[in-house]
Design an enzyme around this catalytic site. Structure first.
Site, mmCIF file in Angstrom:
data_model
loop_
_atom_site.group_PDB
_atom_site.id
_atom_site.type_symbol
_atom_site.label_atom_id
_atom_site.label_comp_id
_atom_site.label_asym_id
_atom_site.label_seq_id
_atom_site.Cartn_x
_atom_site.Cartn_y
_atom_site.Cartn_z
ATOM 1 N N TYR A 34 0.822 -1.202 0.000
ATOM 2 C CA TYR A 34 0.000 0.000 0.000
ATOM 3 C C TYR A 34 0.862 1.260 0.000
ATOM 4 O O TYR A 34 1.485 1.583 1.008
ATOM 5 C CB TYR A 34 -0.907 -0.006 1.240
ATOM 6 C CG TYR A 34 -2.143 -0.880 1.117
ATOM 7 C CD1 TYR A 34 -2.334 -1.720 0.024
ATOM 8 C CD2 TYR A 34 -3.138 -0.853 2.093
ATOM 9 C CE1 TYR A 34 -3.467 -2.504 -0.086
ATOM 10 C CE2 TYR A 34 -4.282 -1.643 1.980
ATOM 11 C CZ TYR A 34 -4.436 -2.464 0.887
ATOM 12 O OH TYR A 34 -5.563 -3.239 0.772
ATOM 13 N N LYS A 68 -0.617 -8.073 -2.486
ATOM 14 C CA LYS A 68 -2.008 -7.604 -2.628
ATOM 15 C C LYS A 68 -1.975 -6.122 -2.963
ATOM 16 O O LYS A 68 -1.312 -5.344 -2.262
ATOM 17 C CB LYS A 68 -2.707 -7.833 -1.297
ATOM 18 C CG LYS A 68 -4.030 -7.156 -1.112
ATOM 19 C CD LYS A 68 -4.478 -7.406 0.317
ATOM 20 C CE LYS A 68 -5.914 -7.035 0.564
ATOM 21 N NZ LYS A 68 -6.196 -5.629 0.412
HETATM 22 P P1 FBP Z 1 -11.638 -4.168 0.939
HETATM 23 O O1 FBP Z 1 -11.840 -5.209 -0.114
HETATM 24 O O2 FBP Z 1 -12.867 -3.952 1.765
HETATM 25 O O3 FBP Z 1 -11.077 -2.895 0.371
HETATM 26 O O4 FBP Z 1 -10.575 -4.778 1.967
HETATM 27 C C1 FBP Z 1 -9.225 -4.883 1.685
HETATM 28 C C2 FBP Z 1 -8.401 -4.197 2.757
HETATM 29 O O5 FBP Z 1 -7.030 -4.298 2.468
HETATM 30 C C3 FBP Z 1 -8.622 -4.713 4.173
HETATM 31 O O6 FBP Z 1 -7.832 -5.832 4.477
HETATM 32 C C4 FBP Z 1 -8.266 -3.510 4.981
HETATM 33 O O7 FBP Z 1 -8.972 -3.438 6.164
HETATM 34 C C5 FBP Z 1 -8.660 -2.355 4.123
HETATM 35 O O8 FBP Z 1 -8.734 -2.818 2.805
HETATM 36 C C6 FBP Z 1 -7.688 -1.214 4.213
HETATM 37 O O9 FBP Z 1 -8.052 -0.248 3.288
HETATM 38 P P2 FBP Z 1 -7.478 1.236 3.317
HETATM 39 O O10 FBP Z 1 -5.992 1.150 3.379
HETATM 40 O O11 FBP Z 1 -7.980 1.792 2.050
HETATM 41 O O12 FBP Z 1 -8.046 1.888 4.529
#
Ligand code: FBP
Length: 302
Positions: free
Chosen positions: A165, A199
């Site tokens: 991320y 991911k």
């Molecule tokens: P979603 O499919 O609901 O987007 O979930 C994926 C995820 O990575 C979760 O594991 C995590 O809680 C969330 O998204 C974090 O999203 P962000 O960084 O956008 O707050």
């Protein structure tokens, strides 16, 4: 080749056995994965459960994961240690071992450890999940923390799925967390640091934001399939899973799934898009996604 290829590298036997369970024995199989992540209570707060209040109950999520025929459910330690035992063996577990709330400002994120790889082994998990905030002003601490997790994971033969991320104020200055520049870079960093599976979110192309990205990203516009193909290419052969993001319509979600697979992703990890729908609707949609994946795989090996 579509799907994760376990003969490609010299995986340690423990890692290989666990990845085999996730990508071949459960879920759509044939090297493809369909994961149900529910760590939102920590990451976003209970607000994410409000559209479908029963989803706050982890037992509900576990039943959904079994009946929806998922490859694994993803939980934080507190939920897994209380609720997983009666379901062990019926649905694999990915233990998320770091996390944070979204209450502090998002400009310097780091996701501290909430559990260990040893906890994951004790709970019977088949992988651990680690959020790496690429580009954060605190990324040096994150990299060191990841190094410790990687060492422990290697010792236990535990695969690491990295939530790659791009986040923080510098990422925002360069086009934002959803730009192709940032997502491609984050995927590559996860590969460079030793992720077993990566991911990512689907890149978005917003002209005002793109203009802040370095060349050639400032003028590159791709559709979902092309964008995912770029991210998969950047990951250098490390298998890539695609996130769902906030809730969208069934057909849009299926189109995103299809384009991601066509772009070379080995699986999907949709959270809100599944658990925010009423139970029966979520099951029907999960089965449609699994069928789409199996049809895609069948066509790819023809
Ligand atoms: P979603 O499919 O609901 O987007 O979930 C994926 C995820 O990575 C979760 O594991 C995590 O809680 C969330 O998204 C974090 O999203 P962000 O960084 O956008 O707050």
């Amino acid at each position: 080749m579509a799907g994760i290829d376990l003969s490609r590298w010299d995986w340690a036997p423990g890692k290989k056995a666990r990845l085999h369970r996730l990508f071949y024995q459960f879920g759509p199989g044939e090297g493809l994965g369909m994961f149900l992540p529910v760590d939102h209570g920590l990451e976003h707060g209970p607000v994410d459960f409000l559209p479908n209040p029963p989803s706050a109950d982890p037992e509900y999520i576990l039943r959904l994961a079994v009946e929806g025929r998922y490859s694994a459910v993803v939980f934080q330690y507190g939920i897994a240690s209380r609720y997983y035992a009666p379901f062990a063996g019926r649905i694999p577990l990915v233990l998320k071992i770091n996390g944070k709330t979204n209450i502090p400002p998002a400009d310097e994120p780091i996701s501290p450890l909430t559990a260990t790889v040893e906890d994951a082994v004790r709970l019977g998990a088949d992988a651990v999940g680690y959020t790496l905030y690429v580009g954060s002003p605190l990324q040096d601490r994150d990299f060191k923390q990841f190094l410790e997790v990687r060492r422990e994971a290697e010792r236990f033969g535990m695969p690491i799925i990295v939530w790659a991320y791009p986040r923080g104020r510098y990422v925002e200055e360069k086009g934002g967390r959803d730009s192709l520049y940032a997502i491609e870079y984050a995927a590559r960093v996860a590969a460079e640091l030793g992720a077993d599976v990566i991911k990512v979110n689907v890149p978005e192309f917003v002209p005002e934001k793109m203009a802040r990205s370095p060349k050639p990203y400032d003028s590159t516009v791709l559709d979902v399939k092309e964008a995912m193909a770029r991210v998969v290419w950047a990951a250098g052969g490390v298998p890539v899973l695609v996130s769902g993001g906030s809730k969208i319509g069934d057909e849009d979600l299926l189109a995103r799934a299809r384009a991601s697979l066509e772009g070379g992703a080995v699986g999907l990890i949709f959270g809100r898009n599944i658990f925010q729908r009423p139970y029966e609707e979520a099951i029907r949609l999960s089965h449609r996604i699994a069928e789409l994946m199996q049809a895609f795989r069948a066509a790819a090996v023809k």
